[in-house]
Design an enzyme around this catalytic site. Structure first.
Site, PDB file in Angstrom:
ATOM      1  N   GLU A  23     -17.005 -16.338 142.120  1.00 58.83           N
ATOM      2  CA  GLU A  23     -17.445 -14.968 142.410  1.00 58.83           C
ATOM      3  C   GLU A  23     -16.900 -13.643 141.256  1.00 58.83           C
ATOM      4  OE1 GLU A  23     -20.321 -14.622 143.734  1.00 58.83           O
ATOM      5  OE2 GLU A  23     -20.229 -15.941 145.446  1.00 58.83           O
ATOM      6  N   ARG A  27     -19.189 -12.502 138.098  1.00 58.58           N
ATOM      7  CA  ARG A  27     -19.336 -10.956 138.029  1.00 58.58           C
ATOM      8  C   ARG A  27     -18.458 -10.287 137.309  1.00 58.58           C
ATOM      9  NH1 ARG A  27     -21.279 -12.814 142.814  1.00 58.58           N
ATOM     10  NH2 ARG A  27     -22.529 -11.706 143.940  1.00 58.58           N
ATOM     11  N   ASP A 146     -26.713 -24.615 143.155  1.00 58.74           N
ATOM     12  CA  ASP A 146     -27.898 -24.029 142.558  1.00 58.74           C
ATOM     13  C   ASP A 146     -27.435 -23.933 141.047  1.00 58.74           C
ATOM     14  OD1 ASP A 146     -26.361 -22.243 143.260  1.00 58.74           O
ATOM     15  OD2 ASP A 146     -28.092 -20.636 143.588  1.00 58.74           O
ATOM     16  N   GLU A 282     -33.327 -13.693 142.306  1.00 57.19           N
ATOM     17  CA  GLU A 282     -33.640 -15.164 141.869  1.00 57.19           C
ATOM     18  C   GLU A 282     -35.183 -15.008 141.158  1.00 57.19           C
ATOM     19  OE1 GLU A 282     -30.002 -15.753 143.413  1.00 57.19           O
ATOM     20  OE2 GLU A 282     -31.903 -15.286 144.460  1.00 57.19           O
ATOM     21  N   THR A 371     -25.035 -16.578 135.141  1.00 58.06           N
ATOM     22  CA  THR A 371     -25.858 -16.618 136.699  1.00 58.06           C
ATOM     23  C   THR A 371     -25.912 -15.246 137.274  1.00 58.06           C
ATOM     24  OG1 THR A 371     -26.201 -18.133 138.602  1.00 58.06           O
ATOM     25  CG2 THR A 371     -23.762 -17.400 138.114  1.00 58.06           C
TER      26      THR A 371
END
Length: 384
Positions: A23, A27, A146, A282, A371
């Site tokens: 994360e 980010r 994913d 998404e 992502t």
């Protein structure tokens, strides 16, 4: 110069705190690198290098498969409290950022042949001691897996389409999806991606999987087979219906599909807890890619409908938006008083790009989005 020094002290990573490697990478590290490229301000690169070095202890494992958590002040790392495994997405969705950091800083320190693959599909967990897949036989494109598939393609694009192993793994994975996970609903013929558990198929699809139409379209745009785009169109319709068939016009976190004729609703929320909506990006992310590549205005129309639903059922008086508990109950959607960071970082950004009249704004031939929707340059764009 004095102003620069003051700004540089405003953000410090010298904190005695555990952070999640994945994360934090997608980010914060991704955000710093992206901001550096978009502004040319070396302050952001300096901060990225500092943070990247503080995350490196996560890779000090017997297998070099990183731990999930790292203390960025102490320089120590560990797996989650309950397991020695790291999830697939966590360890395979940090390469875009670390590869770019290595390129910019010229520091080279910063899963291709592991056994356990099933026609290009890979299990959800990797053990940090052995470096091997665990929980074998369980395959999903949803939570915990994913972005592995997304980053295979995006690393290949980032590197100037020269790394054949990445392309091979991605193409093999898409063939595995088509062979094992793809099904159609009953009368309405919606194509969806389910899950496989020890050769048993489960017609369950996380909203997270709605990244896939956009990824498939991005691959087709970069010269991959045309049937990837055909599948993208079909899956985009399904993700649209996941919103449209709910009473609030908002998709649940998890949907179950009917393989037989039913009450006319192809999408169901079989389990009550899956009816929540977290303002996830998404579907609008994929709408952005589909509109960029096809110019078909229906994708903008679908995005507009979603935005209207977000405004009607999740907007909070006084400012902000909130997750809701029940997308099937427009009279009482059950606001949670929580707005995830990805709503600002991704959902709204992709909506902005979807509706932008400038089709070259953050051109997909010049940038690849990580992502978390942070654009990074496609190589060999020279570092500034």
């Amino acid at each position: 110069m004095e102003m620069f020094q003051t700004r540089s002290k405003d953000l410090s990573f010298n904190k005695n705190v555990d952070v999640n490697l994945f994360e934090t990478t997608i980010r914060i590290l991704g955000g710093l690198l992206s901001t550096y490229h978009l502004t040319g301000d070396h302050l952001f690169l300096e901060k990225a290098v500092n943070l990247g070095s503080r995350l490196m202890p996560a890779f000090k494992t017997p297998s070099k498969i990183p731990f999930s958590d790292v203390n960025i002040g102490k320089g120590t790392a560990h797996p989650p409290r309950w397991t020695s495994d790291s999830t697939l997405a966590e360890v395979t969705s940090i390469q875009l950022e670390f590869r770019e950091l290595s390129r910019l800083s010229q520091d080279p320190q910063l899963v291709h042949n592991l056994p356990g693959k099933h026609d290009g599909l890979v299990p959800m967990f990797i053990n940090t001691n052995s470096g091997q897949f665990t929980h074998k036989g369980v395959f999903t494109l949803g939570a915990r897996a994913d972005s592995y598939y997304e980053y295979l393609l995006k690393q290949w694009i980032q590197g100037g389409k020269t790394e054949d192993d990445l392309l091979k793994d991605y193409l093999q994975a898409i063939e595995g999806v088509k062979k094992h996970l793809l099904r159609q609903t009953g009368p309405s013929k919606l194509t969806f991606v389910g899950e496989l558990s020890h050769n048993r198929f489960n017609p369950k699809m996380d909203h997270l999987v709605c990244f896939l139409p956009g990824t498939l379209a991005l691959g087709a745009h970069n010269g991959l087979p045309g049937d990837h785009m055909d599948l993208a169109v079909q899956l985009m319709e399904t993700c649209h219906q996941m919103y449209k068939q709910m009473e609030t016009g908002l998709s649940p976190e998890i949907v179950h599909f009917s393989l037989q004729a039913s009450d006319g609703r192809a999408v169901s929320t079989k389990v009550f807890f899956s009816r929540h909506n977290l303002l996830r990006p998404e579907t609008v992310e994929s709408l952005f890619y589909m509109y960029r590549f096809t110019k078909d205005t229906k994708y903008r129309d679908w995005g507009w409908d979603m935005l209207q639903s977000f405004n009607k059922y999740t907007k909070v008086s006084g400012g902000g938006y909130t997750s809701i508990n029940n997308v099937r109950d427009p009279d009482n959607p059950g606001p949670r008083d929580k707005m995830e960071s990805f709503f600002l970082g991704e959902t709204l950004k992709y909506l902005y790009l979807l509706f932008s009249d400038d089709m070259e704004l953050l051109s997909l031939d010049k940038y690849v989005f990580n992502t978390e929707a942070h654009p990074l340059p496609i190589w060999p764009s020279p570092p500034k």
